[in-house]
Design a protein around this motif. Structure first.
Motif, mmCIF file in Angstrom:
data_model
loop_
_atom_site.group_PDB
_atom_site.id
_atom_site.type_symbol
_atom_site.label_atom_id
_atom_site.label_comp_id
_atom_site.label_asym_id
_atom_site.label_seq_id
_atom_site.Cartn_x
_atom_site.Cartn_y
_atom_site.Cartn_z
ATOM 1 N N GLY A 1 -0.263 0.894 -8.543
ATOM 2 C CA GLY A 1 -0.185 0.395 -7.248
ATOM 3 C C GLY A 1 -0.669 -1.129 -7.108
ATOM 4 N N ASP A 2 -1.108 -1.508 -6.018
ATOM 5 C CA ASP A 2 -1.036 -2.854 -5.550
ATOM 6 C C ASP A 2 -2.646 -3.299 -5.875
ATOM 7 N N ASP A 3 -3.397 -2.499 -6.382
ATOM 8 C CA ASP A 3 -4.949 -2.950 -6.510
ATOM 9 C C ASP A 3 -5.595 -3.276 -5.409
ATOM 10 N N LYS B 1 -5.283 0.929 -6.861
ATOM 11 C CA LYS B 1 -4.389 1.151 -8.041
ATOM 12 C C LYS B 1 -3.378 2.292 -7.628
ATOM 13 N N ASN B 2 -4.031 3.290 -6.829
ATOM 14 C CA ASN B 2 -3.337 4.316 -6.819
ATOM 15 C C ASN B 2 -2.245 4.410 -5.408
ATOM 16 N N ALA B 3 -2.299 3.019 -4.896
ATOM 17 C CA ALA B 3 -1.639 3.160 -3.381
ATOM 18 C C ALA B 3 -0.904 1.727 -3.582
ATOM 19 N N ALA C 1 2.730 -3.910 -6.950
ATOM 20 C CA ALA C 1 2.982 -2.492 -7.470
ATOM 21 C C ALA C 1 3.983 -2.556 -8.518
ATOM 22 N N LYS C 2 3.660 -1.788 -9.772
ATOM 23 C CA LYS C 2 4.365 -1.637 -10.809
ATOM 24 C C LYS C 2 5.480 -0.724 -10.743
ATOM 25 N N VAL D 1 14.826 0.207 -11.651
ATOM 26 C CA VAL D 1 14.022 -0.732 -10.530
ATOM 27 C C VAL D 1 12.989 0.396 -10.370
ATOM 28 N N PRO D 2 11.908 0.618 -10.965
ATOM 29 C CA PRO D 2 10.856 1.503 -10.454
ATOM 30 C C PRO D 2 10.062 1.302 -9.262
ATOM 31 N N THR D 3 10.406 -0.020 -8.480
ATOM 32 C CA THR D 3 9.708 -0.408 -7.379
ATOM 33 C C THR D 3 10.431 -0.115 -5.992
ATOM 34 N N VAL D 4 11.635 0.642 -6.217
ATOM 35 C CA VAL D 4 12.432 1.217 -5.066
ATOM 36 C C VAL D 4 12.757 2.820 -5.162
ATOM 37 N N GLY D 5 12.231 3.383 -4.258
ATOM 38 C CA GLY D 5 12.591 4.987 -4.337
ATOM 39 C C GLY D 5 13.388 5.325 -2.791
ATOM 40 N N ARG D 6 13.952 6.683 -3.042
ATOM 41 C CA ARG D 6 14.517 7.062 -1.682
ATOM 42 C C ARG D 6 13.917 8.346 -1.540
ATOM 43 N N ILE D 7 13.956 8.757 -0.119
ATOM 44 C CA ILE D 7 13.324 10.174 0.371
ATOM 45 C C ILE D 7 14.772 10.861 0.998
#
Length: 368
Positions: A55-57, A86-88, A117-118, A164-170
């Motif tokens: 996450g963003d730390d 780190k988990n958000a 966030a990674k 690209v692991p920093t973009v997701g879909r729902i």
């Protein structure tokens, strides 16, 4: 294959792609759309939780967002305390609200990180409102993310990223809460817009509509037609459906030459014409070859081994041909002449630019 054949092959493909063809009819629905029947963009700011340390730390805006989220559930974080997050991850949510979407329907959403966030893999989006351009809430988003990419790193600093692991879909991740008023069934006039402005095409669409329903269509400008339709969704929808299926022959496209300066791709529309012009094209090839020789002295001569330079310089002029274009030369004439000159794609760009500067190319040049 000879060098000449290799050079002309791209232009043969070009000629096949843009050679004039007979005009054909298109459906009205493929030429434009009704002004009120469109989608609307939604955006929102939210938090993705449950990440495995990607996450963003400790970013300030994420901490502030977490305070707001926890406050909605009655949990007040102590002042001055910045929790390790780190988990958000702070994210932006985007979605497209289809025309006539009703409360309770589901729409897909895209979730993207806005911080450091990674990866969003394995995360879940907390309930987030989605806003329209007017600032009103039109949907609520929540759910588990589907992330196609992944990113891993080692303690020595090595990293591996796939997609690209920093973009997701729902999928169906948001529920519509408010319908957008379109005025479809009550507006006195419905407007239909062309995808591309063209007065001739607009006139032909108007004539086709008036042939089916006399006197209901008028032109407002090169893009818009105003349609006077009877009130009521039932009858109006039926007329709109039949109008969209009418056949119209669109106007010929404008004369354009499109040049992609990065890839060297050149596309010439079929309406391109040339005024009288002569083109001389050739290339000067200069070769400098170095063949150093080793000079070995005779035994007992007290000489030293040395490298003696040996240079060969040659110059060659290739392709010194001239092509003459008669008045009104068409695309096929242009392609045939450039094939005869043996021009490469980069040479073609230079030739077209020179013709444009000379006033012989009757087309708009667009460089992208």
């Amino acid at each position: 294959m000879s060098r000449f054949a290799i050079l002309i092959t791209p232009f043969l493909w070009l000629a096949m792609l843009v050679m004039p063809v007979a005009a054909h009819a298109e459906r009205v629905r493929d030429l434009g759309s009704f002004q009120s029947v469109r989608s609307n963009q939604l955006t929102g700011y939210g938090i993705v939780v449950g990440l495995d340390g990607t996450g963003d730390d400790n970013l300030a805006y994420l901490t502030q967002a977490m305070r707001g989220v926890s406050g909605r559930f009655g949990l007040q974080l102590p002042a001055g305390v910045n929790p390790a997050l780190k988990n958000a991850a702070a994210v932006m949510i985007t979605a497209e609200l289809p025309a006539f979407a009703k409360p309770g329907q589901r729409i897909d959403i895209t979730v993207s990180t806005i911080g450091k966030a990674k990866s969003l893999r394995g995360g879940a989006l907390i309930l987030t409102p989605l806003y329209g351009a007017d600032g009103e809430i039109y949907a609520m988003a929540q759910g588990n993310l589907a992330v196609a990419g992944l990113g891993v790193s080692g303690k020595d600093g090595s990293k591996l990223t796939v997609n690209v692991p920093t973009v997701g879909r729902i999928p169906e991740g948001a529920s519509v809460e408010r319908a957008v008023a379109t005025g479809f069934d009550s507006a006195p006039v419905l407007r239909w817009n062309l995808s591309q402005a063209d007065f001739l095409t607009a006139s032909r669409v108007r004539d086709a509509i008036n042939s089916a329903y006399p006197g209901i269509a008028t032109i407002e400008d090169g893009v818009t037609l105003a349609l006077t339709l009877p009130m009521g969704a039932n009858e109006r929808a039926g007329m709109m459906a039949r109008i969209e299926m009418l056949d119209v022959t669109p106007a010929e496209t404008a004369a354009k030459v499109i040049v992609n300066s990065r890839s060297g791709t050149v596309v010439i529309s079929k309406m391109v014409r040339l005024s009288p012009a002569a083109i001389s094209h050739g290339s000067l090839i200069l070769r400098v070859e170095e063949n150093p020789q080793v000079s070995q002295p005779a035994p007992f001569s007290k000489g030293k081994t040395a490298v003696v330079p040996d240079s060969t310089i040659t110059a060659e002029q290739q392709g010194n041909h001239v092509a003459l274009f008669e008045p009104g030369a068409s695309l096929s004439d242009v392609v045939a002449a450039l094939n005869a000159l043996g021009a490469s794609p980069s040479d073609l760009v230079a030739i077209l630019e020179a013709l444009k500067q000379a006033g012989s190319l009757r087309a708009e040049m667009v460089v992208i």
